[in-house]
Design a protein around this motif. Structure first.
Motif, PDB file in Angstrom:
ATOM      1  N   LEU A   1      30.288  33.824  33.087  1.00 16.47           N
ATOM      2  CA  LEU A   1      30.741  35.205  33.241  1.00 16.47           C
ATOM      3  C   LEU A   1      32.235  35.266  33.527  1.00 16.47           C
ATOM      4  CD1 LEU A   1      27.964  37.119  35.203  1.00 16.47           C
ATOM      5  CD2 LEU A   1      28.932  37.714  32.983  1.00 16.47           C
ATOM      6  N   LEU A   2      32.703  34.395  34.402  1.00 16.05           N
ATOM      7  CA  LEU A   2      34.123  34.386  34.737  1.00 16.05           C
ATOM      8  C   LEU A   2      34.968  34.033  33.510  1.00 16.05           C
ATOM      9  CD1 LEU A   2      34.032  32.654  38.242  1.00 16.05           C
ATOM     10  CD2 LEU A   2      34.527  35.054  37.757  1.00 16.05           C
ATOM     11  N   GLU A   3      34.499  33.068  32.715  1.00 14.72           N
ATOM     12  CA  GLU A   3      35.283  32.620  31.565  1.00 14.72           C
ATOM     13  C   GLU A   3      35.323  33.666  30.455  1.00 14.72           C
ATOM     14  OE1 GLU A   3      34.248  28.790  30.056  1.00 14.72           O
ATOM     15  OE2 GLU A   3      35.377  27.765  31.637  1.00 14.72           O
ATOM     16  N   HIS A   4      34.264  34.455  30.320  1.00 15.16           N
ATOM     17  CA  HIS A   4      34.213  35.400  29.208  1.00 15.16           C
ATOM     18  C   HIS A   4      34.689  36.797  29.572  1.00 15.16           C
ATOM     19  CE1 HIS A   4      32.258  32.950  26.052  1.00 15.16           C
ATOM     20  NE2 HIS A   4      31.852  32.257  27.095  1.00 15.16           N
ATOM     21  N   ALA A   5      34.747  37.116  30.856  1.00 13.74           N
ATOM     22  CA  ALA A   5      35.165  38.453  31.265  1.00 13.74           C
ATOM     23  C   ALA A   5      36.596  38.504  31.791  1.00 13.74           C
ATOM     24  CB  ALA A   5      34.210  39.006  32.327  1.00 13.74           C
ATOM     25  N   TRP A   6      37.163  37.340  32.108  1.00  9.58           N
ATOM     26  CA  TRP A   6      38.539  37.293  32.601  1.00  9.58           C
ATOM     27  C   TRP A   6      39.351  36.319  31.755  1.00  9.58           C
ATOM     28  CZ3 TRP A   6      34.685  38.527  36.023  1.00  9.58           C
ATOM     29  CH2 TRP A   6      34.940  39.588  36.908  1.00  9.58           C
ATOM     30  N   ASP A   7      40.665  36.558  31.646  1.00 14.43           N
ATOM     31  CA  ASP A   7      41.510  35.622  30.912  1.00 14.43           C
ATOM     32  C   ASP A   7      42.093  34.587  31.868  1.00 14.43           C
ATOM     33  OD1 ASP A   7      43.912  36.688  32.105  1.00 14.43           O
ATOM     34  OD2 ASP A   7      43.858  38.314  30.659  1.00 14.43           O
ATOM     35  N   SER A   8      42.850  33.636  31.318  1.00 14.13           N
ATOM     36  CA  SER A   8      43.322  32.500  32.114  1.00 14.13           C
ATOM     37  C   SER A   8      44.387  32.892  33.128  1.00 14.13           C
ATOM     38  CB  SER A   8      43.880  31.412  31.190  1.00 14.13           C
ATOM     39  OG  SER A   8      44.995  31.899  30.469  1.00 14.13           O
ATOM     40  N   GLU A   9      45.003  34.075  32.959  1.00 15.05           N
ATOM     41  CA  GLU A   9      46.045  34.509  33.885  1.00 15.05           C
ATOM     42  C   GLU A   9      45.474  35.212  35.108  1.00 15.05           C
ATOM     43  OE1 GLU A   9      49.263  33.715  33.335  1.00 15.05           O
ATOM     44  OE2 GLU A   9      48.454  32.637  31.604  1.00 15.05           O
ATOM     45  N   ALA A  10      44.190  35.492  35.106  1.00 17.13           N
ATOM     46  CA  ALA A  10      43.593  36.251  36.207  1.00 17.13           C
ATOM     47  C   ALA A  10      43.603  35.435  37.496  1.00 17.13           C
ATOM     48  CB  ALA A  10      42.166  36.647  35.850  1.00 17.13           C
ATOM     49  N   ASP A  11      43.989  36.085  38.584  1.00 14.47           N
ATOM     50  CA  ASP A  11      44.002  35.461  39.906  1.00 14.47           C
ATOM     51  C   ASP A  11      42.775  35.974  40.652  1.00 14.47           C
ATOM     52  OD1 ASP A  11      44.661  34.130  42.177  1.00 14.47           O
ATOM     53  OD2 ASP A  11      46.275  35.489  42.788  1.00 14.47           O
ATOM     54  N   LEU A  12      41.695  35.216  40.594  1.00 12.25           N
ATOM     55  CA  LEU A  12      40.409  35.695  41.095  1.00 12.25           C
ATOM     56  C   LEU A  12      40.166  35.262  42.536  1.00 12.25           C
ATOM     57  CD1 LEU A  12      38.167  34.908  37.991  1.00 12.25           C
ATOM     58  CD2 LEU A  12      39.321  37.042  38.558  1.00 12.25           C
ATOM     59  N   PHE A  13      39.649  36.169  43.326  1.00 13.18           N
ATOM     60  CA  PHE A  13      39.213  35.847  44.670  1.00 13.18           C
ATOM     61  C   PHE A  13      37.770  35.341  44.607  1.00 13.18           C
ATOM     62  CE2 PHE A  13      42.489  39.092  45.258  1.00 13.18           C
ATOM     63  CZ  PHE A  13      43.306  38.452  46.188  1.00 13.18           C
ATOM     64  N   PRO A  14      37.325  34.599  45.633  1.00  6.51           N
ATOM     65  CA  PRO A  14      35.975  34.024  45.581  1.00  6.51           C
ATOM     66  C   PRO A  14      34.868  35.046  45.339  1.00  6.51           C
ATOM     67  CG  PRO A  14      37.226  33.068  47.386  1.00  6.51           C
ATOM     68  CD  PRO A  14      38.073  34.172  46.822  1.00  6.51           C
ATOM     69  N   ASP A  15      35.010  36.261  45.870  1.00  8.13           N
ATOM     70  CA  ASP A  15      33.946  37.255  45.750  1.00  8.13           C
ATOM     71  C   ASP A  15      34.213  38.297  44.663  1.00  8.13           C
ATOM     72  OD1 ASP A  15      32.416  36.121  47.764  1.00  8.13           O
ATOM     73  OD2 ASP A  15      33.437  37.246  49.339  1.00  8.13           O
ATOM     74  N   THR A  16      35.177  38.023  43.765  1.00 11.71           N
ATOM     75  CA  THR A  16      35.525  39.001  42.739  1.00 11.71           C
ATOM     76  C   THR A  16      34.324  39.388  41.887  1.00 11.71           C
ATOM     77  OG1 THR A  16      37.825  38.283  42.609  1.00 11.71           O
ATOM     78  CG2 THR A  16      36.943  39.426  40.691  1.00 11.71           C
ATOM     79  N   LEU A  17      33.592  38.401  41.399  1.00  9.67           N
ATOM     80  CA  LEU A  17      32.442  38.694  40.533  1.00  9.67           C
ATOM     81  C   LEU A  17      31.359  39.441  41.306  1.00  9.67           C
ATOM     82  CD1 LEU A  17      31.053  38.514  37.816  1.00  9.67           C
ATOM     83  CD2 LEU A  17      30.222  36.239  38.444  1.00  9.67           C
ATOM     84  N   LYS A  18      31.096  39.018  42.538  1.00  2.00           N
ATOM     85  CA  LYS A  18      30.083  39.694  43.351  1.00  2.00           C
ATOM     86  C   LYS A  18      30.440  41.165  43.544  1.00  2.00           C
ATOM     87  CE  LYS A  18      28.442  35.744  46.064  1.00  2.00           C
ATOM     88  NZ  LYS A  18      28.334  35.176  47.440  1.00  2.00           N
ATOM     89  N   TYR A  19      31.711  41.430  43.790  1.00  2.00           N
ATOM     90  CA  TYR A  19      32.167  42.808  43.985  1.00  2.00           C
ATOM     91  C   TYR A  19      31.888  43.645  42.732  1.00  2.00           C
ATOM     92  CZ  TYR A  19      35.354  46.770  44.182  1.00  2.00           C
ATOM     93  OH  TYR A  19      35.879  48.029  44.131  1.00  2.00           O
ATOM     94  N   HIS A  20      32.219  43.101  41.555  1.00  2.00           N
ATOM     95  CA  HIS A  20      32.004  43.833  40.312  1.00  2.00           C
ATOM     96  C   HIS A  20      30.514  44.041  40.036  1.00  2.00           C
ATOM     97  CE1 HIS A  20      36.270  42.975  39.547  1.00  2.00           C
ATOM     98  NE2 HIS A  20      36.211  43.934  38.662  1.00  2.00           N
ATOM     99  N   ILE A  21      29.699  43.016  40.283  1.00  2.00           N
ATOM    100  CA  ILE A  21      28.259  43.148  40.065  1.00  2.00           C
ATOM    101  C   ILE A  21      27.683  44.220  40.988  1.00  2.00           C
ATOM    102  CG2 ILE A  21      26.023  41.997  40.313  1.00  2.00           C
ATOM    103  CD1 ILE A  21      27.380  41.038  37.839  1.00  2.00           C
ATOM    104  N   HIS A  22      28.113  44.221  42.245  1.00  2.00           N
ATOM    105  CA  HIS A  22      27.639  45.237  43.194  1.00  2.00           C
ATOM    106  C   HIS A  22      27.988  46.641  42.704  1.00  2.00           C
ATOM    107  CE1 HIS A  22      26.679  47.138  47.033  1.00  2.00           C
ATOM    108  NE2 HIS A  22      27.839  47.761  46.954  1.00  2.00           N
ATOM    109  N   SER A  23      29.219  46.807  42.225  1.00  2.00           N
ATOM    110  CA  SER A  23      29.657  48.108  41.721  1.00  2.00           C
ATOM    111  C   SER A  23      28.843  48.525  40.493  1.00  2.00           C
ATOM    112  CB  SER A  23      31.147  48.067  41.373  1.00  2.00           C
ATOM    113  OG  SER A  23      31.572  49.293  40.819  1.00  2.00           O
ATOM    114  N   ILE A  24      28.591  47.584  39.588  1.00  2.00           N
ATOM    115  CA  ILE A  24      27.803  47.874  38.382  1.00  2.00           C
ATOM    116  C   ILE A  24      26.386  48.304  38.774  1.00  2.00           C
ATOM    117  CG2 ILE A  24      26.710  46.857  36.339  1.00  2.00           C
ATOM    118  CD1 ILE A  24      29.215  44.988  36.198  1.00  2.00           C
ATOM    119  N   LYS A  25      25.763  47.546  39.676  1.00  2.00           N
ATOM    120  CA  LYS A  25      24.387  47.862  40.086  1.00  2.00           C
ATOM    121  C   LYS A  25      24.303  49.262  40.677  1.00  2.00           C
ATOM    122  CE  LYS A  25      22.428  43.290  41.024  1.00  2.00           C
ATOM    123  NZ  LYS A  25      21.859  42.432  42.081  1.00  2.00           N
ATOM    124  N   LYS A  26      25.294  49.625  41.483  1.00  2.00           N
ATOM    125  CA  LYS A  26      25.290  50.959  42.097  1.00  2.00           C
ATOM    126  C   LYS A  26      25.396  52.046  41.026  1.00  2.00           C
ATOM    127  CE  LYS A  26      27.410  53.788  45.690  1.00  2.00           C
ATOM    128  NZ  LYS A  26      27.318  55.001  44.878  1.00  2.00           N
TER     129      LYS A  26
END
Length: 226
Positions: A174-199
């Motif tokens: 998911l990280l490789e296909h939804a973000w590009d190589s320049e993205a500065d991701l925090f450890p919980d970035t994906l969890k945050y987005h999934i939580h927002s999507i579910k809501k």
């Protein structure tokens, strides 16, 4: 969906990449053949858009090297070489599509979308699961008459999960296909987005378990309740 865009004209590259990002694609831009191969070897891409007249290693040589060991990557040649023999040579060497310059951005995006569908054995622009429908052309999601206000990144995550419907997608994918190589991701970035999507999905009336967390592995979007 993640794209590698190989083009030595930086001004053109900037314009096209900006347009693709507006369409919810993640894009890595490189300007010569050596970087193209380095990025190809380092990351996984859904589509590679490849110019032929680039420095260091030309596009046809890059195509040849990729096809020596990889017949699955979707490669679209985008080139000013518009003679029939050039197009035939590129396709015969393993390109999936060939678009000549000058080109219309809408056509380029449509061809990229088609290659993405081919990669995931899809035959239509609309993906569905549990009443949720995602239109890959409009980059939109609805549940019945309700339009779901996904951000571009949220849309990219949902689309990728739907393209792998009923399969567990690991976090790295998911990280490789939804973000590009320049993205500065925090450890919980994906969890945050999934939580927002579910809501947002729940607010529209979707099943609460439409997206499920598979502990220690990743996420699954499935037809059957979990």
């Amino acid at each position: 969906m993640r794209i590698l865009y190989v083009e030595d004209e930086q001004e053109l590259s900037d314009i096209v990449c900006a347009g693709l990002r507006k369409c919810s694609y993640s894009v890595d831009a490189v300007y010569d053949g050596e970087d193209a191969l380095a990025y190809y070897n380092a990351y996984e891409y859904d589509v590679i858009v490849l110019d032929l007249n680039i420095p260091d290693i030309d596009g046809l040589e890059i195509l040849r090297r990729i096809r020596e060991t990889d017949n699955k990557s979707k490669i679209l040649i985008l080139s000013a070489r518009n003679a029939v023999e050039d197009r035939v040579k590129g396709l015969n060497m393993g390109a999936n599509d060939y678009l000549t310059k000058p080109f219309d951005f809408l056509e380029l995006e449509a061809r990229i979308r088609t290659l993405c569908r081919i990669a995931y054995i899809q035959t239509a622009n609309v993906l569905s699961c549990g009443g949720l429908e995602v239109d890959m052309a409009a980059k939109s999601a609805v549940y019945g008459p309700i339009k779901i206000p996904l951000t571009k990144k949220e849309y990219a995550i949902v689309e990728y999960l739907l393209l792998h419907k009923n399969q567990t997608v690991d976090v790295k994918q998911l990280l490789e296909h939804a973000w590009d190589s320049e993205a500065d991701l925090f450890p919980d970035t994906l969890k945050y987005h999934i939580h927002s999507i579910k809501k947002k999905l729940a607010d529209a009336g979707c099943r609460k378990d439409l997206i499920r967390n598979v502990r220690g592995v990743g996420y699954l979007m499935g037809d059957e309740p979990g």
